[in-house]
Design an enzyme around this catalytic site. Structure first.
Site, PDB file in Angstrom:
ATOM      1  N   HIS A 390      25.382  25.445  49.643  1.00 14.10           N
ATOM      2  CA  HIS A 390      24.389  25.769  48.615  1.00 14.10           C
ATOM      3  C   HIS A 390      23.327  26.736  49.146  1.00 14.10           C
ATOM      4  CE1 HIS A 390      21.869  24.639  45.020  1.00 14.10           C
ATOM      5  NE2 HIS A 390      20.909  25.035  45.852  1.00 14.10           N
ATOM      6  N   GLU A 391      22.706  26.382  50.260  1.00 18.36           N
ATOM      7  CA  GLU A 391      21.611  27.208  50.785  1.00 18.36           C
ATOM      8  C   GLU A 391      22.097  28.564  51.275  1.00 18.36           C
ATOM      9  OE1 GLU A 391      18.720  26.453  50.104  1.00 18.36           O
ATOM     10  OE2 GLU A 391      18.955  24.333  49.621  1.00 18.36           O
ATOM     11  N   HIS A 394      22.219  30.901  48.401  1.00 18.83           N
ATOM     12  CA  HIS A 394      20.920  31.562  48.184  1.00 18.83           C
ATOM     13  C   HIS A 394      20.730  32.714  49.171  1.00 18.83           C
ATOM     14  CE1 HIS A 394      19.082  29.015  45.195  1.00 18.83           C
ATOM     15  NE2 HIS A 394      19.165  27.911  45.925  1.00 18.83           N
ATOM     16  N   HIS A 397      22.955  35.700  48.539  1.00 19.87           N
ATOM     17  CA  HIS A 397      22.432  36.366  47.345  1.00 19.87           C
ATOM     18  C   HIS A 397      21.256  37.269  47.733  1.00 19.87           C
ATOM     19  CE1 HIS A 397      20.871  35.736  42.918  1.00 19.87           C
ATOM     20  NE2 HIS A 397      21.192  36.988  43.162  1.00 19.87           N
TER      21      HIS A 397
END
Length: 599
Positions: A390-391, A394, A397
């Site tokens: 998940h992190e 980020h 991105h």
């Protein structure tokens, strides 16, 4: 690194397990030098006040503002991350405070900028575009100027700014009451021993296999909130009224439009989210029935919602093994994406393990001129591996956005922020489900994904519906007290969870503990974000190179357009019901797998 029974002091943590912040500043002396330089150059921004009618002056303002903002952002990020390494370290508490005290001075000095632009004639943008170097700022200027109908006079804006602290008082009062002043009675744990109880411990008790434990925790939590129901109703309705009044003063057609228009999001997106989820509530009702049967209950109550359905032995997954799992799960994103992931792993973007004084939780953070760092508190279980995926979603991105956009468009909006990270999370859990040979573990993963959709899409949409109802009632001038709020909340729970669920009276107080209700019309973005991520994950897994390139286009776009347009160009149109409908189909497919296990 093997799991230690005791927390290490920060200085004893292996360098290889920490992020490399020396790439930002090698020491505090270099940090202070740049901080001093910032203090020397930022004052020049004030010299542009009253001069922006000349587009050439506007260009020079943009250039200096970028230099100041980039440097301030880097200093702020560094000082906070150093503080998060060990929040008891006075040295880094001090430099963090230095930056935080200084930043409002920059904001104060530049407060003239937007009002001065909005005071310009309607042909101002056209004049600006005659200066070639200003053309890259066209979207930024259009975005500012479109809010002209909703901007008050300079004196009125000054009055609202002066009142900002008072207008934020309801949220501050809520936070102080629920985090500091409110105390809870002791409860009995699974050993029958009385133990201290609070909000943080509630999340563990409500998952207990001992039904008496979770029932007592449920009743204790909400009956304590009930003792303060009139105060909490006052803080919430005051916060809502403050937002509604601001929306009226700024000439928005509704409070909802006031929240969505700055990102150019039509109110139909919000309404469509609620309507589409409502049309699929039968699936949530079905899940409640499956859960009741799997738990072997005569009746299923609200305090049974969070207990795990499937028991599996707790796995110990070393960090490097977790990295390998995530790499395999993200393989459909292509070699370029994986190479960035590996760069982050190998070049110390990640602060991996807990230590004395370290900030808890996980996040991705950085600035335009730093790596996109990740803070973890890796604890060797499957959820920690999912958090890594998940992190890093980020961070990658941010990496793509900063590499492909000028500074002014390098930040993506909150509406898009969770999409890339959740896409990674979905790809990870789908990979784990597809490759798990142990049927019990596979069902555990299936139920984990079901719970993700239940809590992120169904639950947050129920929150969004509550917000819409309460804002509309108060906006019409109708008073709303604690009993009214409880009635609305109870009715929504009955609708969302269906007739199989015994909707306990205590749940009527749940609205009182949701801090997001003080950030008006925010929570619906969790549901839209998950649904967009689900669509991207499906497109990536089922499509070809074209779908992958579109997704990477989304990652590269930053804030160069409005969020709906960025998503639409990448192949996901959240203004239509399709992304949410596809999430509902995925939820139904997962229910089919789970239900097969009990037949």
């Amino acid at each position: 690194m093997e799991k230690s029974k005791t927390l290490l002091k920060r200085e004893d943590v292996s360098v290889d397990d920490t992020w490399d912040l020396e790439k930002i500043y090698k020491d505090e002396e270099e940090f202070q030098e740049e901080f001093q330089y910032l203090k020397e150059i930022y004052t020049g921004l004030g010299d542009f006040k009253g001069t922006l009618k000349d587009p050439h002056n506007l260009l020079e303002y943009f250039k200096l503002d970028e230099r100041v903002s980039r440097l301030a952002e880097k200093l702020y990020v560094y000082s906070n991350m150093k503080n998060h390494e060990d929040m008891n370290n006075g040295k880094y508490i001090n430099i963090k405070k230095q930056v935080e005290i200084f930043l409002p001075e920059i904001s104060s000095l530049t407060s003239f900028f937007v009002p001065e632009l909005l005071s310009m004639d309607d042909n101002y943008l056209e004049e600006c575009m005659k200066v070639p170097e200003l053309q890259k700022y066209k979207f930024e200027l259009e975005d500012i100027l479109k809010m002209k109908p909703h901007t008050l006079s300079e004196s009125e804006e000054r009055i609202l700014a002066t009142l900002s602290e008072s207008l934020n008082a309801p949220e501050e009062a809520f936070s102080l009451l629920t985090n500091a002043d409110m105390t809870f009675p002791k409860v009995k744990d699974e050993n029958g021993e009385e133990v201290d109880f609070n909000e943080a411990r509630y999340s563990n008790f409500i998952k207990s296999k001992d039904r008496a434990v979770r029932k007592e925790a449920f009743e204790t939590l909400f009956n304590t909130y009930k003792q303060f129901k009139n105060t909490l109703a006052t803080t919430l309705t005051a916060s809502i009224n403050n937002f509604n009044i601001s929306a009226k003063l700024r000439h928005f057609s509704s409070p909802l439009e006031a929240s969505l228009k700055p990102n150019n999001i039509d109110v139909k997106v919000y309404d469509n989210t609620i309507d589409t989820v409502n049309k699929n509530l039968h699936l949530l009702h079905r899940y409640v029935d499956i859960k009741k049967r799997l738990l072997g209950l005569d009746e299923i109550h609200m305090y049974d919602l969070y207990v795990p359905l499937i028991d599996t032995p707790k796995e110990h997954i070393e960090f490097n093994d977790g990295v390998e799992l995530v790499e395999k799960a993200l393989a459909p994103l292509g070699e370029e994406y994986l190479s960035i992931f590996k760069e982050g792993i190998n070049n110390r973007w990640i602060d991996k393990y807990d230590n004395e004084g370290k900030r808890q939780g996980a996040y991705s953070w950085g600035s335009y001129d730093t790596d996109p760092y990740v803070l973890l508190n890796y604890n060797y279980d499957i959820n920690d591996v999912s958090t890594l995926a998940h992190e890093m979603g980020h961070s990658i991105h941010s990496y793509y956005s900063r590499k492909n956009q000028d500074y002014i468009y390098s930040d993506y909006t909150l509406f898009c922020a969770e999409v890339a990270s959740t896409t990674n999370e979905i790809l990870f859990i789908k990979y784990m489900i597809d490759n798990e040979k142990d049927e019990n573990k596979r069902l555990y993963l299936v139920n984990t994904m079901i719970e993700g959709i239940r809590t992120t899409v169904f639950r947050q949409t129920m929150f969004a519906e509550f917000e819409k109802i309460t804002h509309n009632i108060l906006n019409e001038g109708t008073p709303l007290n604690a009993d009214g709020l409880c009635e609305i909340w109870l009715d929504l729970n009955k609708k969302y969870f269906g007739e199989t669920m015994v909707v306990d009276e205590e749940i009527s107080m749940e609205w009182a503990r949701i801090p997001h209700f003080y950030s008006d019309f925010y929570v619906y973005q969790y549901a839209t974000g998950y649904s967009c991520a689900n669509s991207f994950a499906n497109n990536i897994l089922q499509g070809g190179e074209d779908e992958l390139e579109k997704y990477k286009g989304f990652l590269k776009a930053g804030g160069s357009d409005y969020p709906l347009e960025i998503l639409r160009k990448a192949g996901v149109d959240i203004s239509t019901p399709k992304p949410i409908e596809d999430t509902m189909k995925n939820f139904e497919m997962l229910l089919d797998i789970l239900e097969t296990a009990i037949k």
